[in-house]
Scaffold this active site. Structure first.
Site, PDB file in Angstrom:
ATOM      1  N   GLU A 166      42.418  45.911  41.138  1.00 17.45           N
ATOM      2  CA  GLU A 166      43.329  46.086  40.001  1.00 17.45           C
ATOM      3  C   GLU A 166      43.834  47.517  39.805  1.00 17.45           C
ATOM      4  O   GLU A 166      43.507  48.173  38.800  1.00 17.45           O
ATOM      5  CB  GLU A 166      42.649  45.613  38.710  1.00 17.45           C
ATOM      6  CG  GLU A 166      42.230  44.162  38.730  1.00 17.45           C
ATOM      7  CD  GLU A 166      41.702  43.682  37.374  1.00 17.45           C
ATOM      8  OE1 GLU A 166      41.500  44.508  36.463  1.00 17.45           O
ATOM      9  OE2 GLU A 166      41.511  42.460  37.219  1.00 17.45           O
ATOM     10  N   GLU A 351      39.061  36.713  40.618  1.00 18.52           N
ATOM     11  CA  GLU A 351      38.451  36.701  39.280  1.00 18.52           C
ATOM     12  C   GLU A 351      39.214  35.711  38.419  1.00 18.52           C
ATOM     13  O   GLU A 351      40.446  35.650  38.456  1.00 18.52           O
ATOM     14  CB  GLU A 351      38.527  38.072  38.577  1.00 18.52           C
ATOM     15  CG  GLU A 351      37.633  39.129  39.162  1.00 18.52           C
ATOM     16  CD  GLU A 351      37.747  40.479  38.453  1.00 18.52           C
ATOM     17  OE1 GLU A 351      38.108  40.511  37.249  1.00 18.52           O
ATOM     18  OE2 GLU A 351      37.499  41.491  39.120  1.00 18.52           O
TER      19      GLU A 351
HETATM   20  C1  FCB Z   1      39.005  42.593  35.004  1.00 21.24           C
HETATM   21  C2  FCB Z   1      38.053  43.499  35.743  1.00 21.24           C
HETATM   22  C3  FCB Z   1      36.603  43.100  35.613  1.00 21.24           C
HETATM   23  C4  FCB Z   1      36.274  42.576  34.241  1.00 21.24           C
HETATM   24  C5  FCB Z   1      37.261  41.530  33.803  1.00 21.24           C
HETATM   25  C6  FCB Z   1      36.978  40.916  32.471  1.00 21.24           C
HETATM   26  O1  FCB Z   1      40.145  43.314  34.666  1.00 21.24           O
HETATM   27  O2  FCB Z   1      38.365  43.544  37.105  1.00 21.24           O
HETATM   28  O3  FCB Z   1      35.814  44.184  35.998  1.00 21.24           O
HETATM   29  O4  FCB Z   1      36.182  43.618  33.360  1.00 21.24           O
HETATM   30  O5  FCB Z   1      38.555  42.076  33.791  1.00 21.24           O
END
Ligand code: FCB
Length: 450
Positions: A166, A351
């Site tokens: 990110e 994620e």
């Molecule tokens: C993302 C991050 C991760 C976590 C989630 C909730 O942006 O990559 O580390 O904090 O959000």
């Protein structure tokens, strides 16, 4: 009725990151990271929390791997702490730091789990921040040198590598709005940090091509932007918001140029970039990692600096504890958009998950989290829909394996499918973990019902 079956060989896992779970940040010769400093500066993190202990995963990793195995996962995404491996960020290698990841990878493979490794999940060595961090152009070669050390140690056992996690969050939180380490608020720095992150990504991919035998990619967070109305001002605001958060990273990486809107947003703060930089940034990739949590409905707003786009709350829609709208359709839309705009690269959902309130202690060994179950059900269905529509989706990683340190929100938000009692470090799989295990075991069939 739709029947949900995921392809053979699909990766099913959970994701974590080093600083959020490991604890023992200075053990065995590790150097401090910017998160070590940030959390130990009073007033920056909610309730004064820090990652000194976190989930104590540095010492309990065997237990955590065993848990994943019990839940039937076949993959695990984690990140490596740069300053464990290179305490000063460059130069001398700390073998004991590297050995921790060697042991983790071996443990995973022994349990039938495939390690998916992220090289940088926000914890820049503090020593490099002292030299300008992401603002110093040399960071690209520092990062490639670090990556090379790790590739050499682990490429025999790791087949999927991600360079950065990110880049947008690193820049927006770390250099523009200051809520995340290193906590700067500077319009001029933000585009420089983004650009150097992408140069570092390119340099680490090049290094991988020279030494690696497997696959390398990039993990981005995409939040699809939908206009609040068809008014020209709202449409333009939506376009800017999308350029800023989404296209600013994937466009240069895949298409070789930044979106035109960047100049509109940053004005005089947007630098001229040497064309050779774009060649470095645009390296062929083997996959993209998508972190998807929510969408954003945007309207024009003069007060919102610097993008002039503000989110519009959606009445009667569900929101999570972090204030993110639950919008599974956005996951399908995003996957289709990635395929159409950037070509049909293999994609992993690296994620996806939700913070909802869970009690600090698991009563009677159970944690019932129906809202999280429903979040996972709807998003896994949305992911499946994208496969049906031709997206080359190869895997899914729930965020997160464990409740953990949620950056400047400290331990106040629980994202885990496994509950952590921070007093005792007791792990308790929540109902969502059981649900996910059923989905994995049935390769999706458990999504048919409910
Ligand atoms: C993302 C991050 C991760 C976590 C989630 C909730 O942006 O990559 O580390 O904090 O959000």
């Amino acid at each position: 009725m739709t029947s949900y079956r995921f392809p053979e060989g699909f990766l099913w896992g959970a994701a974590t990151s080093a600083y959020q779970i490991e604890g023992s940040p200075l053990a065995d010769g590790a150097g401090p990271s910017i998160w070590q400093r940030f959390t130990h500066t009073p007033g920056l993190v909610r309730d004064g929390h820090n990652g000194d202990v976190a989930c104590d995963h540095y010492r309990r990793y065997r237990e955590d791997v065993a848990l994943m195995r019990e839940l039937g996962m076949n993959a695990y995404r984690f990140s490596i702490s740069w300053s464990r491996v290179l305490p000063e960020g460059t130069g001398a290698v700390n073998q004991r730091g590297l050995d921790f990841y060697r042991r983790l990878v071996d443990e995973l493979r022994g349990a039938g789990l495939r390690p998916v490794v992220t090289l940088f999940h926000w914890d820049l060595p503090a020593a490099l921040d002292d030299r300008g961090g992401w603002l110093n152009r040399d960071v690209a070669s520092w990062f490639a040198d670090y990556a090379r050390v790790v590739y050499r140690a682990l490429d025999g056992a790791v087949e999927e590598w991600a360079t950065l996690n990110e880049p947008w969050v690193v820049t927006d939180g770390g250099y523009l709005h200051g809520a995340l380490a290193p906590g700067h608020e500077n319009l001029y720095e933000a585009p420089i940090a983004s650009h150097n992150l992408l140069r570092a990504h390119g340099a680490a991919v090049q290094a991988y091509r020279a030494e690696g035998k497997h696959r390398v990619g990039l993990v981005v967070n995409i939040e699809p932007k939908y206009p609040a109305s068809q008014e020209p001002a709202d449409l333009a605001a939506t376009r800017r918001a999308d350029a800023y958060m989404n296209r600013q990273y994937l466009d240069p990486v895949i298409l070789g140029s930044y979106p035109d809107e960047m100049r509109e947003i940053f004005g005089a703060a947007w630098p001229e970039h040497p064309p050779a930089d774009l060649d470095l940034i645009r390296q062929p990739l083997d996959f993209l990692g998508l972190n998807y949590y929510t969408r954003n409905v945007a309207r024009h707003d003069d007060e919102t600096w610097p993008v002039h786009a503000a989110p519009v709350p959606q009445l009667r829609h569900a929101y999570t504890e972090t204030g993110w709208e639950v919008f599974p359709q956005g996951l399908t839309d995003t996957l289709i958009w990635m395929k159409e705009r950037y070509g049909n690269l293999p994609i992993y959902i690296t994620e996806n998950g939700a913070a909802f309130y869970d009690p600090p202690m698991a009563e009677g060994g159970e944690v019932s989290d129906p809202l999280r179950v429903s979040y996972f059900r709807s998003h896994l269905r949305a992911a499946h829909r994208a496969i049906e529509l031709g997206v080359d989706l190869r895997g899914y990683f729930a965020w997160s394996l464990l409740d953990n340190f949620e950056w400047s929100l400290g331990y106040s938000k629980r994202f885990g499918i496994v509950h952590v009692d921070y007093e005792t470090q007791q792990r308790t799989p929540k109902a969502s973990a059981r649900f996910y295990a059923d989905v994995i075991r049935s390769r999706g069939a458990a999504l048919d019902a409910g």
